[in-house]
Design a protein around this motif. Structure first.
Motif, short mmCIF file in Angstrom:
data_model
loop_
_atom_site.label_atom_id
_atom_site.label_comp_id
_atom_site.label_asym_id
_atom_site.label_seq_id
_atom_site.Cartn_x
_atom_site.Cartn_y
_atom_site.Cartn_z
N UNK A 1 58.90 49.84 18.71
CA UNK A 1 57.63 50.47 19.05
C UNK A 1 57.78 51.98 19.21
N UNK A 2 58.89 52.40 19.85
CA UNK A 2 59.13 53.82 20.05
C UNK A 2 59.40 54.52 18.72
N UNK A 3 60.16 53.89 17.84
CA UNK A 3 60.41 54.45 16.51
C UNK A 3 59.10 54.67 15.76
N UNK A 4 58.21 53.69 15.82
CA UNK A 4 56.91 53.83 15.18
C UNK A 4 56.13 55.01 15.77
N UNK B 1 61.75 45.01 20.59
CA UNK B 1 63.20 44.79 20.61
C UNK B 1 63.94 46.13 20.57
N UNK B 2 65.12 46.15 21.18
CA UNK B 2 65.94 47.36 21.15
C UNK B 2 66.71 47.43 19.84
N UNK B 3 66.75 48.61 19.26
CA UNK B 3 67.52 48.84 18.03
C UNK B 3 68.49 49.99 18.27
N UNK C 1 61.86 63.60 18.65
CA UNK C 1 62.86 62.62 19.09
C UNK C 1 63.60 62.01 17.91
N UNK C 2 62.95 61.94 16.75
CA UNK C 2 63.64 61.44 15.56
C UNK C 2 64.75 62.42 15.18
N UNK D 1 51.93 50.14 14.36
CA UNK D 1 52.20 48.88 13.71
C UNK D 1 53.02 49.13 12.44
N UNK D 2 53.73 48.11 11.98
CA UNK D 2 54.60 48.25 10.81
C UNK D 2 53.81 48.01 9.52
N UNK D 3 52.88 48.91 9.23
CA UNK D 3 52.16 48.85 7.97
C UNK D 3 53.13 49.15 6.84
#
Length: 341
Positions: free
Chosen positions: A23-26, A64-66, A4-5, A33-35
């Motif tokens: 969350x989806x991007x991660x 949040x939507x980005x 998907x990326x 989580x944003x480590x």
């Protein structure tokens, strides 16, 4: 990397502006989580693709939507003579998720509001229905006129004022932009009991953060530290007076002789050095523990990895299973301590 990326990159290359959530991007990168490490990896992939997120994925709530957009090309003239624009990346500080008030779920939930001319009965009914202590008084999604609460209603009634409309029991509202650092916002939230949050992009009121929301957030951030501190105390107690100074020093890496000299007691060891002691069969035998060394060390190593993440103070907190791991290992240490008494 998730397909998907790559699909997102294709969309952007073709002039579209696809959206997702943080969350989806991660998830595309196998993370939750944003480590620090995963943020650096994602940012590197975005930079290489010439893509930015709006808003910045490190500065908003995890759900949040980005929007993904083509990054603006940096003119060569803005870089020092002889330096390629991409060369400047090496000197940038590593990107990390920021602690902004926008990171809180409450800052993104929207607000229930009444118009200034709405009846007090309507405001009371909405507060009862939603179990709220206060409401926004607004004329539209950007214009915050004030706030009405049980407290303001009580104040007006105590003076025998005739309350009919929301504006009759309204007080000034305090608002912060979503780009406000969380720790800076803390004093304002405590002083005012709650604050409204505005989008720094379009000035819409996006949520309300109360002192209760704040306490819940700090509990989620602090509890892992407390659990890890408790585990370290339990480990030190287990090792107390079981080894000589020279044996403790053997747990230190041979690559750092100066570090070895500083170790004079169990309290001087790092968590990794505790683990190294337990992993050595001859040291394990001295502890006289009736549990399997391999299983114990595997569990302790999992705690060590969680500890390393927690020490980065990730604004997204830690996963539920990590909480369970910390609690489970602490219980194991307690049980071993009670058996040894």
């Amino acid at each position: 990397m998730h397909k998907e990326f790559n699909e997102m990159k294709t969309d952007v290359d073709q002039g579209r502006t696809p959206t997702s959530t943080v969350r989806e991007l991660l998830r595309w990168f196998g993370a939750r989580r944003r480590r620090t490490g995963i943020v650096k990896k994602i940012q590197s992939e975005l930079d290489d693709a010439g893509i930015i997120t709006s808003p910045d994925f490190t500065k908003v709530w995890i759900d949040a939507e980005i929007t993904f957009k083509k990054a603006h090309t940096v003119a060569a003239a803005t870089t020092p003579a002889g330096e390629h624009p991409s060369d400047s990346k090496a000197t940038e500080a590593p990107r990390e998720a920021s602690f902004l008030i926008s990171m809180l779920e409450a800052a993104n939930r929207g607000v229930i509001s009444v118009q200034p001319q709405d009846s007090v009965e309507k405001a009371i009914t909405l507060m009862l229905a939603h179990d709220f202590s206060q409401l926004a008084v607004m004329t539209n999604e950007r214009t915050l006129k004030g706030t009405i609460s049980w407290k303001t209603i009580g104040k007006r009634l105590s003076h025998e004022n005739n309350l009919k409309e929301a504006k009759d029991a309204m007080e000034a509202a305090f608002a912060l932009e979503d780009s406000e650092p969380l720790f800076k916002a803390t004093k304002q939230i405590i002083d005012h009991e709650f604050v409204f949050v505005r989008s720094s992009v379009d000035q819409k009121v996006t949520g309300i953060v109360t002192a209760t929301d704040l306490s819940e957030q700090f509990q989620s951030l602090s509890e892992p530290f407390l659990l890890i501190g408790q585990i370290e105390n339990q480990v030190r107690k287990m090792l107390h007076e079981k080894f000589s100074v020279s044996e403790l020093q053997e747990a230190c890496s041979d690559a750092d002789p100066s570090r070895r000299e500083k170790i004079q007691s169990v309290a001087d060891l790092t968590f990794g050095e505790y683990l190294r002691l337990f992993q050595k069969p001859e040291k394990w035998d001295k502890l006289d523990l009736s549990v399997d060394r391999g299983v114990f060390c595997d569990e302790m190593n999992s705690v060590r990895e969680i500890r390393n993440d927690v020490m980065h103070f990730d604004p997204d907190g830690i996963e539920d299973e990590h909480y369970d791991q910390l609690r489970r290992f602490s219980r194991l240490l307690d049980e071993l301590d009670s058996l040894g008494q």
